[in-house]
Design an enzyme around this catalytic site. Structure first.
Site, PDB file in Angstrom:
ATOM      1  N   ASP A 186     -24.433   0.625  -6.401  1.00  0.00           N
ATOM      2  CA  ASP A 186     -23.990   1.344  -5.205  1.00  0.00           C
ATOM      3  C   ASP A 186     -24.021   0.406  -3.997  1.00  0.00           C
ATOM      4  O   ASP A 186     -25.093   0.003  -3.540  1.00  0.00           O
ATOM      5  CB  ASP A 186     -24.909   2.548  -4.971  1.00  0.00           C
ATOM      6  CG  ASP A 186     -24.291   3.590  -4.059  1.00  0.00           C
ATOM      7  OD1 ASP A 186     -23.505   3.214  -3.179  1.00  0.00           O
ATOM      8  OD2 ASP A 186     -24.595   4.784  -4.225  1.00  0.00           O
ATOM      9  N   ASP A 187     -22.857   0.051  -3.491  1.00  0.00           N
ATOM     10  CA  ASP A 187     -22.733  -0.825  -2.308  1.00  0.00           C
ATOM     11  C   ASP A 187     -23.164  -2.266  -2.607  1.00  0.00           C
ATOM     12  O   ASP A 187     -23.745  -2.925  -1.738  1.00  0.00           O
ATOM     13  CB  ASP A 187     -23.562  -0.304  -1.131  1.00  0.00           C
ATOM     14  CG  ASP A 187     -23.018   0.973  -0.515  1.00  0.00           C
ATOM     15  OD1 ASP A 187     -22.020   1.499  -1.028  1.00  0.00           O
ATOM     16  OD2 ASP A 187     -23.604   1.452   0.475  1.00  0.00           O
ATOM     17  N   CYS A 236     -17.942   5.272  -1.475  1.00  0.00           N
ATOM     18  CA  CYS A 236     -18.591   5.731  -2.707  1.00  0.00           C
ATOM     19  C   CYS A 236     -17.817   6.825  -3.436  1.00  0.00           C
ATOM     20  O   CYS A 236     -17.459   6.684  -4.610  1.00  0.00           O
ATOM     21  CB  CYS A 236     -20.001   6.237  -2.387  1.00  0.00           C
ATOM     22  SG  CYS A 236     -21.105   4.993  -1.681  1.00  0.00           S
ATOM     23  N   ASP A 271     -19.380   0.381  -6.815  1.00  0.00           N
ATOM     24  CA  ASP A 271     -18.386   1.317  -6.281  1.00  0.00           C
ATOM     25  C   ASP A 271     -17.665   0.772  -5.052  1.00  0.00           C
ATOM     26  O   ASP A 271     -16.570   1.214  -4.724  1.00  0.00           O
ATOM     27  CB  ASP A 271     -19.009   2.680  -5.976  1.00  0.00           C
ATOM     28  CG  ASP A 271     -20.177   2.604  -5.003  1.00  0.00           C
ATOM     29  OD1 ASP A 271     -20.535   1.500  -4.551  1.00  0.00           O
ATOM     30  OD2 ASP A 271     -20.755   3.671  -4.696  1.00  0.00           O
TER      31      ASP A 271
END
Length: 483
Positions: free
Chosen positions: A30-31, A64, A288
């Site tokens: 995530d990120d 996201c 993502d």
């Protein structure tokens, strides 16, 4: 989908897929920035050192919720209907989960599991016991976090505290290993930890990792002259020393949280070996979206600059046995068609394409795309709705405001000089405009007219409550059918 496999340059893979479906492990952080893999020694050794690393991997919508919708469906935002993090045109309520990688593989005889993050806005559905179709095992975040979070365990909410044993990456890794050990048939594991998303809280053993290590900043960090940038960038203040220290600390903590993911990858690999599955497992590692560390004064995502749209992507599949880097333009929309093609399961028509032709030996150069669509709808952050084209050496963006950006990435990799008003680039600008008109169809709501965008928002808000109620009824019926 063995027609897609016929494009693959490895005949043994075609024969193997026809007789025995492979296992699939999809790891989505995530990120995570594309340039951070060197902080993960296990990923470097087990995946990069044994697979194909795509050096030009992107997400079409760098946020996201829409990106995860694209990963699960193989479609752009204009096909999924998920453009942003807020309704309308965003969040869990906008995502149609009846046709995803999970349903396709589950229908093809796979044992399927999601462990970690699903789609933003799942909280209410998670608390009411909803498990999306296609998932045999469900360990989904209700409230994501590193500590003090909730998981839906097959529809039952379970709270976790702030003890070291509650650290979410470790908890999720344990759940992933348990699923691998219990699965009977070919398995599909979607492992999606919170890391390295803000606040990027490291696991206790990693809190002092990389201490004293400098964080290099790109030439575009705190860009001094943004007069050629859109208004939303020109409105950003210069980065103060205090803010620079915060950005540096955040960057280090992101890397520290990735050490926990690295250990989780090791546990997943060990479980695959212990169950004699590793030799027959497709492993895909990606994120993502990326995130900015002050480039062009921006410290979030959503923007069409390289730091947000570029992601890590590594594919390991031992039956092919290829280790290389590949510079073709690939994207998150390509993951679902790749998995489906290798698994031999049917899918609807998809925007993405299978990566299998690119997994062959070095030197192979199969026909491939020359550009990708970028699309975004304005949400909670002041990034105007835009459409863009990311080509091999060029990127062009057109905003709903009428502003344009054009960069020659060979001469200007840090996107410092906007060529949209440069007379010497008029020919390039014209060709990129024409290509955008082809790719950006349909455009994001409000792209062509800001007033029409407001009308769309008003209409969407009016019907959001009706849609949500209809969804609740549909999901209640689904639970009754499966009970």
């Amino acid at each position: 989908m063995l027609v897609a496999l016929s494009l693959c340059v490895v005949p043994a893979v075609r024969a193997r897929a026809a007789s025995q479906p492979p296992n699939v492990v999809l790891i989505v952080t995530d990120d995570q920035r594309w340039d951070s893999l060197d902080t993960m020694p296990i990923v470097e050794r087990e995946l990069v050192g044994r697979g194909v690393t795509f050096t030009n991997a992107f997400v079409s919508n760098p946020l996201c919720c829409p990106s995860r919708a694209s990963i699960l469906t193989g479609d752009y935002s204009h096909s999924t209907g998920v453009y942003r993090q807020i309704p309308p045109f965003g969040r869990f309520e906008a995502f149609h989960d009846g046709s995803t990688l999970a349903t396709w593989l589950d229908g093809g005889g796979y044992d399927t599991a999601l462990v970690g993050k699903y789609i933003d806005g799942y909280q209410h559905a998670g608390l009411t016991g909803y498990v999306p179709p296609g998932w045999d095992r469900w360990v989904g975040f209700i409230h994501p976090g590193y500590q003090d979070y909730q998981l839906s365990i097959d529809g039952v909410a379970q709270a976790y505290g702030d003890a070291p044993s509650d650290y979410s990456t470790d908890v999720l890794a344990s759940e992933a290993v348990s699923f691998i050990r219990r699965a009977r048939g070919p398995l599909f594991l979607y492992f999606a930890p919170e890391a390295p998303h803000a606040p990027a809280t490291p696991a206790p053993p990693d809190r002092l990792a990389f201490a004293g290590r400098p964080v290099p900043m790109a030439p575009s960090f705190d860009e001094a002259d943004v007069s050629d940038k859109p208004v939303y960038v020109r409105d950003l203040p210069r980065i103060t020393d205090a803010r620079r220290a915060e950005v540096t600390a955040f960057a280090l903590n992101q890397d520290r949280t990735l050490l926990g993911v690295d250990r989780a990858v090791a546990q997943i690999m060990d479980a695959l070996r212990a169950t004699d599955r590793l030799a027959d497992t497709l492993i895909v590692f990606t994120s993502d979206n990326g995130i900015s560390y002050g480039e062009h004064r921006w410290t979030k995502k959503e923007v069409p600059y390289e730091e947000s749209i570029r992601v890590p992507m590594v594919v390991r599949f031992d039956p092919i046995g290829v280790t290389k880097t590949d510079a073709h333009l690939v994207a998150n929309i390509d993951i679902a068609p790749t998995v489906a093609a290798l698994a031999g399961v049917a899918t609807p028509s998809l925007d993405g394409r299978s990566l299998l032709p690119l997994l062959g030996p070095s030197g192979a150069d199969p026909p491939w795309r020359k550009d990708l669509l970028l699309e975004h709808m304005e949400g909670t952050n002041p990034v105007p709705t835009y459409c863009g084209v990311r080509a091999v050496h060029t990127v062009y963006i057109r905003y709903a405001t009428g502003e344009e950006e054009l960069y020659d990435l060979e001469a200007d990799p840090f996107e410092l000089s906007n060529l949209a008003t440069d007379p010497s680039a008029a020919g390039l600008l014209s060709s990129m405009r024409a290509r955008l008109d082809v790719l950006c169809d349909p455009p994001p709501p409000g792209f062509d007219d800001r007033w029409s965008g407001r009308i769309w928002v008003a209409i969407g808000t009016l019907f959001a409550a009706f849609a949500l109620e209809a969804m609740k009824i549909r999901r209640r019926r689904t639970r009754i059918v499966h009970s």
